[in-house]
Write a protein that holds these residues in place. Structure first.
Motif, PDB file in Angstrom:
ATOM      1  N   CYS A 128       0.836  -1.195   0.000  1.00  0.00           N
ATOM      2  CA  CYS A 128       0.000   0.000   0.000  1.00  0.00           C
ATOM      3  C   CYS A 128       0.876   1.252   0.000  1.00  0.00           C
ATOM      4  O   CYS A 128       2.100   1.165   0.134  1.00  0.00           O
ATOM      5  N   LYS A 129       0.267   2.394  -0.125  1.00  0.00           N
ATOM      6  CA  LYS A 129       1.008   3.655  -0.042  1.00  0.00           C
ATOM      7  C   LYS A 129       1.299   3.961   1.432  1.00  0.00           C
ATOM      8  O   LYS A 129       0.501   3.606   2.311  1.00  0.00           O
ATOM      9  N   PRO A 130       2.420   4.615   1.707  1.00  0.00           N
ATOM     10  CA  PRO A 130       2.767   4.900   3.106  1.00  0.00           C
ATOM     11  C   PRO A 130       1.664   5.621   3.881  1.00  0.00           C
ATOM     12  O   PRO A 130       1.464   5.353   5.072  1.00  0.00           O
ATOM     13  N   ASN A 131       0.920   6.507   3.210  1.00  0.00           N
ATOM     14  CA  ASN A 131      -0.129   7.250   3.932  1.00  0.00           C
ATOM     15  C   ASN A 131      -1.352   6.397   4.249  1.00  0.00           C
ATOM     16  O   ASN A 131      -2.264   6.835   4.946  1.00  0.00           O
ATOM     17  N   GLU A 132      -1.377   5.142   3.746  1.00  0.00           N
ATOM     18  CA  GLU A 132      -2.469   4.239   4.076  1.00  0.00           C
ATOM     19  C   GLU A 132      -2.187   3.456   5.353  1.00  0.00           C
ATOM     20  O   GLU A 132      -3.077   2.771   5.869  1.00  0.00           O
ATOM     21  N   CYS A 133      -0.953   3.524   5.844  1.00  0.00           N
ATOM     22  CA  CYS A 133      -0.607   2.895   7.119  1.00  0.00           C
ATOM     23  C   CYS A 133      -1.060   3.794   8.261  1.00  0.00           C
ATOM     24  O   CYS A 133      -1.099   5.023   8.123  1.00  0.00           O
ATOM     25  N   ILE A 134      -1.373   3.199   9.368  1.00  0.00           N
ATOM     26  CA  ILE A 134      -1.788   3.991  10.520  1.00  0.00           C
ATOM     27  C   ILE A 134      -0.589   4.677  11.143  1.00  0.00           C
ATOM     28  O   ILE A 134      -0.653   5.807  11.618  1.00  0.00           O
ATOM     29  N   ASN A 135       0.574   3.987  11.138  1.00  0.00           N
ATOM     30  CA  ASN A 135       1.812   4.575  11.618  1.00  0.00           C
ATOM     31  C   ASN A 135       2.634   5.044  10.416  1.00  0.00           C
ATOM     32  O   ASN A 135       2.348   4.690   9.285  1.00  0.00           O
ATOM     33  N   GLY A 136       3.649   5.852  10.650  1.00  0.00           N
ATOM     34  CA  GLY A 136       4.406   6.440   9.556  1.00  0.00           C
ATOM     35  C   GLY A 136       5.590   5.589   9.112  1.00  0.00           C
ATOM     36  O   GLY A 136       6.418   5.192   9.930  1.00  0.00           O
ATOM     37  N   TYR A 137       5.674   5.299   7.793  1.00  0.00           N
ATOM     38  CA  TYR A 137       6.781   4.523   7.246  1.00  0.00           C
ATOM     39  C   TYR A 137       7.164   5.086   5.881  1.00  0.00           C
ATOM     40  O   TYR A 137       6.366   5.718   5.200  1.00  0.00           O
ATOM     41  N   LYS A 138       8.397   4.801   5.483  1.00  0.00           N
ATOM     42  CA  LYS A 138       8.868   5.175   4.149  1.00  0.00           C
ATOM     43  C   LYS A 138       8.683   3.990   3.203  1.00  0.00           C
ATOM     44  O   LYS A 138       8.616   2.845   3.628  1.00  0.00           O
ATOM     45  N   GLU A 139       8.625   4.286   1.905  1.00  0.00           N
ATOM     46  CA  GLU A 139       8.486   3.211   0.919  1.00  0.00           C
ATOM     47  C   GLU A 139       9.684   2.273   0.941  1.00  0.00           C
ATOM     48  O   GLU A 139       9.592   1.115   0.553  1.00  0.00           O
ATOM     49  N   SER A 140      10.830   2.778   1.383  1.00  0.00           N
ATOM     50  CA  SER A 140      12.060   1.970   1.390  1.00  0.00           C
ATOM     51  C   SER A 140      12.271   1.209   2.693  1.00  0.00           C
ATOM     52  O   SER A 140      13.329   0.614   2.904  1.00  0.00           O
ATOM     53  N   CYS A 141      11.267   1.205   3.593  1.00  0.00           N
ATOM     54  CA  CYS A 141      11.467   0.541   4.877  1.00  0.00           C
ATOM     55  C   CYS A 141      11.749  -0.946   4.685  1.00  0.00           C
ATOM     56  O   CYS A 141      11.170  -1.604   3.817  1.00  0.00           O
ATOM     57  N   PHE A 142      12.659  -1.455   5.503  1.00  0.00           N
ATOM     58  CA  PHE A 142      13.060  -2.870   5.475  1.00  0.00           C
ATOM     59  C   PHE A 142      13.661  -3.278   4.129  1.00  0.00           C
ATOM     60  O   PHE A 142      13.541  -4.421   3.708  1.00  0.00           O
ATOM     61  N   SER A 143      14.288  -2.368   3.413  1.00  0.00           N
ATOM     62  CA  SER A 143      14.824  -2.689   2.091  1.00  0.00           C
ATOM     63  C   SER A 143      15.887  -3.779   2.189  1.00  0.00           C
ATOM     64  O   SER A 143      16.706  -3.797   3.106  1.00  0.00           O
ATOM     65  N   LEU A 144      15.863  -4.718   1.227  1.00  0.00           N
ATOM     66  CA  LEU A 144      16.796  -5.832   1.180  1.00  0.00           C
ATOM     67  C   LEU A 144      17.732  -5.675  -0.012  1.00  0.00           C
ATOM     68  O   LEU A 144      17.407  -4.997  -0.989  1.00  0.00           O
TER      69      LEU A 144
END
Length: 309
Positions: free
Chosen positions: A33-49
């Motif tokens: 989903c898009k980051p603004n659809e999360c209840i908490n704040g995250y970046k699109e690159s979170c947990f990047s592998l």
């Protein structure tokens, strides 16, 4: 072996979507989903592998099991080997019994410890001389396992498996059968778990720091979205039909963190990997509620008889 299989897939092609579609329905919704659809704040690159952790095909890099034993410890992190021998508890003995039981019946099993709480009113529970175990996918709790009764308990589980194999109409009623099998064991309490789904996240920081970091972040987003849907359940909430999110020890493939293992009482097991908080919305809406999956992020999946009682 998993590396060799993955290499073959890269060379000759990967038909995992077709294989998965034969087991579970494929969703057409985006996994992220898009980051603004999360209840908490995250970046699109979170947990990047990086490297092969981000590119190697995931399907069949893990295996589903017939029975999954989850032992309550009240902890979110454990020794490198969570079941290592310790004179003050029976974790090692329980793990050995699961292995022997699995070999004898020729079925696949998993054995993990979880952060599910202990009975603080019982000193034997606090020191893990007495164990509380959740048995999936039967959705049944066995409270009060000790060194004295452990053999009788596994005999009871064996009897249930035998009965359900001999009579197909008993499939899905294993919780009720087990309660009946073990009711005569003094001090033991066997009860049905009323949750509809268990979501498990590896939080084993001692084994891999990545899991220790990703699991609490994932749980925070799962819990937030489940609250909005009135599906969140903590250990003190026994309302029927909830979704429980638990921490477990090492499950393998930590380079693919976050690993998310799901048991639906409806009859599905799904093991997602390379997950981030941006995938939580999909997992809840599509997999938990509508029993659909996103094949590119599946390590293993299977079906079992829906739980009924």
């Amino acid at each position: 072996m998993n590396y060799i299989n993955s290499l073959k897939k890269l060379v000759i092609g990967d038909n995992s979507v077709e294989k998965i579609a034969e087991i579970l329905p494929i969703s057409t919704e985006p996994f992220e989903c898009k980051p603004n659809e999360c209840i908490n704040g995250y970046k699109e690159s979170c947990f990047s592998l990086r490297g092969d952790a981000a590119t190697v095909p995931l399907y069949e890099s893990a295996k589903p099991c017939d029975l999954h034993f989850l032992v309550s410890t009240g902890k979110t992190d454990w020794e490198h080997d969570a079941f290592e021998e310790n004179n003050n508890n029976i974790l090692n003995k329980f793990s050995e019994n699961v292995e022997n039981f699995s070999n004898k019946l020729k079925i696949s099993t998993k054995c993990n410890v979880t952060n599910e709480p202990l009975n603080i009113s019982d000193p034997q529970c606090i020191t893990l001389q007495k164990l509380d175990v959740l048995l999936l996918p039967w959705f049944v709790w066995i409270h009060g396992i000790t060194e004295k009764n452990i053999n009788d308990i596994f005999k009871g589980i064996t009897n249930v498996i035998t009965k359900s194999k001999e009579n197909i109409e008993l499939k899905g009623t294993e919780a009720s059968l087990l309660i009946d099998e073990l009711k005569s064991i003094e001090g033991l309490k066997v009860i049905k778990d009323l949750n509809s789904t268990y979501i498990m996240l590896c939080s084993h920081r001692t084994r891999d720091k990545k899991c220790g970091i990703t699991a609490p972040i994932m749980k925070k987003e799962f819990d937030s979205q489940l609250r909005d849907l009135e599906l969140y359940r903590d250990s003190g909430d026994d309302r029927e039909g909830g979704v429980k999110v638990s921490f477990i020890n090492h499950v393998g493939g930590h380079k693919f963190a976050a690993n998310v293992l799901i048991y639906n009482k409806h009859g599905e097991f799904v093991w997602f990997a390379r997950c981030t908080p941006l995938n939580v919305k999909f997992i809840i809406n599509e997999t938990v509620l509508h029993h659909k999956v996103y094949p590119a992020n599946i390590r293993a999946c299977s079906t079992f008889d829906p739980i009924k009682w």
